[in-house]
Design an enzyme around this catalytic site. Sequence first.
Site, PDB file in Angstrom:
ATOM      1  NE  ARG A  92      -3.954   0.089   1.999  1.00 38.83           N
ATOM      2  CZ  ARG A  92      -4.848   0.555   2.863  1.00 38.83           C
ATOM      3  NH1 ARG A  92      -4.907   0.072   4.094  1.00 38.83           N
ATOM      4  NH2 ARG A  92      -5.701   1.499   2.505  1.00 38.83           N
ATOM      5  CD  GLN A 198     -12.046   1.548   6.412  1.00 40.93           C
ATOM      6  OE1 GLN A 198     -13.114   2.020   6.029  1.00 40.93           O
ATOM      7  NE2 GLN A 198     -10.983   1.509   5.640  1.00 40.93           N
ATOM      8  CG  ASP A 239      -3.481   6.546   6.633  1.00 38.29           C
ATOM      9  OD1 ASP A 239      -4.549   7.097   6.959  1.00 38.29           O
ATOM     10  OD2 ASP A 239      -3.287   5.320   6.672  1.00 38.29           O
ATOM     11  CG  ASN A 249      -6.959  10.005   8.581  1.00 39.72           C
ATOM     12  OD1 ASN A 249      -6.354   8.962   8.816  1.00 39.72           O
ATOM     13  ND2 ASN A 249      -8.135  10.243   9.116  1.00 39.72           N
TER      14      ASN A 249
HETATM   15  O1  MRU Z   1      -7.502   2.338   4.557  1.00 38.90           O
HETATM   16  P1  MRU Z   1      -7.259   2.164   6.031  1.00 38.90           P
HETATM   17  O2  MRU Z   1      -8.377   1.535   6.769  1.00 38.90           O
HETATM   18  O3  MRU Z   1      -5.916   1.501   6.293  1.00 38.90           O
HETATM   19  O4  MRU Z   1      -7.134   3.656   6.540  1.00 38.90           O
HETATM   20  C1  MRU Z   1      -6.931   3.881   7.904  1.00 38.90           C
HETATM   21  C2  MRU Z   1      -6.954   5.310   8.269  1.00 38.90           C
HETATM   22  O5  MRU Z   1      -7.109   6.179   7.437  1.00 38.90           O
HETATM   23  C3  MRU Z   1      -6.677   5.642   9.705  1.00 38.90           C
HETATM   24  O6  MRU Z   1      -7.357   6.795  10.084  1.00 38.90           O
HETATM   25  C4  MRU Z   1      -5.171   5.893   9.868  1.00 38.90           C
HETATM   26  O7  MRU Z   1      -4.440   4.831   9.350  1.00 38.90           O
HETATM   27  C5  MRU Z   1      -4.779   6.114  11.270  1.00 38.90           C
HETATM   28  S1  MRU Z   1      -4.827   4.640  12.181  1.00 38.90           S
HETATM   29  C6  MRU Z   1      -4.229   4.851  13.733  1.00 38.90           C
END
Ligand code: MRU
Length: 346
Positions: A92, A198, A239, A249
């Site tokens: 990713r 999520q 992120d 994010n």
């Molecule tokens: O696509 P994801 O579910 O991996 O994205 C996660 C997020 O955007 C979270 O807000 C971020 O990783 C912070 S997690 C502590």
Amino acid sequence: MKKAELSPIAWKEGVVLILNQTLLPDRLEYIEATSPERVAEAIKKMEIRGAPAIGVAAALGIALAAYHSKASSVNELRKELLKASDILWKTRPTARNLFWAIERMKSIFLRDFPDVDSLKTAVINEALKILEEDIEINKKIGRNGAQLIEDGDTILTHCNAGALATAGYGTALGVIRAAVEEGKKIKVIATETRPLLQGARLTCFELVYEGIDVTLITDNMVGYVISKGLVDKIIVGADRILRDGHVINKIGTYTIACVASIHKIPFYVAAPLSTFDLKTSVENVVIENRDPSEVTTIRGVRIAPEGVKVLNPAFDITPPDKVSAIITEKGIVYPPYEENIKKLFE
Ligand code: MRU
């Protein structure tokens, strides 16, 4: 009695146990990964997700390569570890923690070692250290961030920045947990977070599991809920955070930050130092584009006509002027970000 904390990822004698988050909240099932390839697949399919969690997973994936290696020389083992690192690197593109963890593992296995066994031990120990440190760091973020939370606050959060997105405890939800542990009465509003839900599936699962008051809304209710004065503060994870305070994010974060700014509601970001990227400038950030089927379906059920065009960026970018403060394990950072983020790393 306090319930046992959810463990999204663990190491057990050459097996990485990954809680399969695609099945939540319906089923609690662990994947037993024994190869870096299987860990990489879990990251790609988002069986494990969340920036710190995928960093920990990558480190443990490299540890798996070391543990199961039949290499007879240090050089041979190093080549295998580089190959594993490369596979995990390409899973990713957006979360900084993934690359941070792989770079940290490399800084160990590229050192000189007298024999294969000592190299294996060093690699496995480093991965376990990354896992354990992550939980400690999140608790520090939680304690630091709890100072910003008042008794009676209603906090809106987006996506899942909880225990499930880390090695445990969480970043944004870590702040909420810490405030609750301090005895503050907190209510949470969680956005569902389309396309992969999520917020609905994971954040609500964590909070309901722990008995923290949570209300679920769809993403398009944010403006209404904030304009009605139902939210005191917003806390999200990140992120990637750039040296000038741009926050990358989950898609939808920027919209929330804009509404918060219009209504003068504090917008806080909670993240460890491993999320910061002091090198990349905002125009060079890679935003992951995911499969259109994530938008045209909801949990396997088609909701749009065949052949429709789709956009599916997984993240967006919130500019620094919309961010009230960034909560880290080293303290709370306020604007001007360029200057104060630099100080964090001195
Ligand atoms: O696509 P994801 O579910 O991996 O994205 C996660 C997020 O955007 C979270 O807000 C971020 O990783 C912070 S997690 C502590």
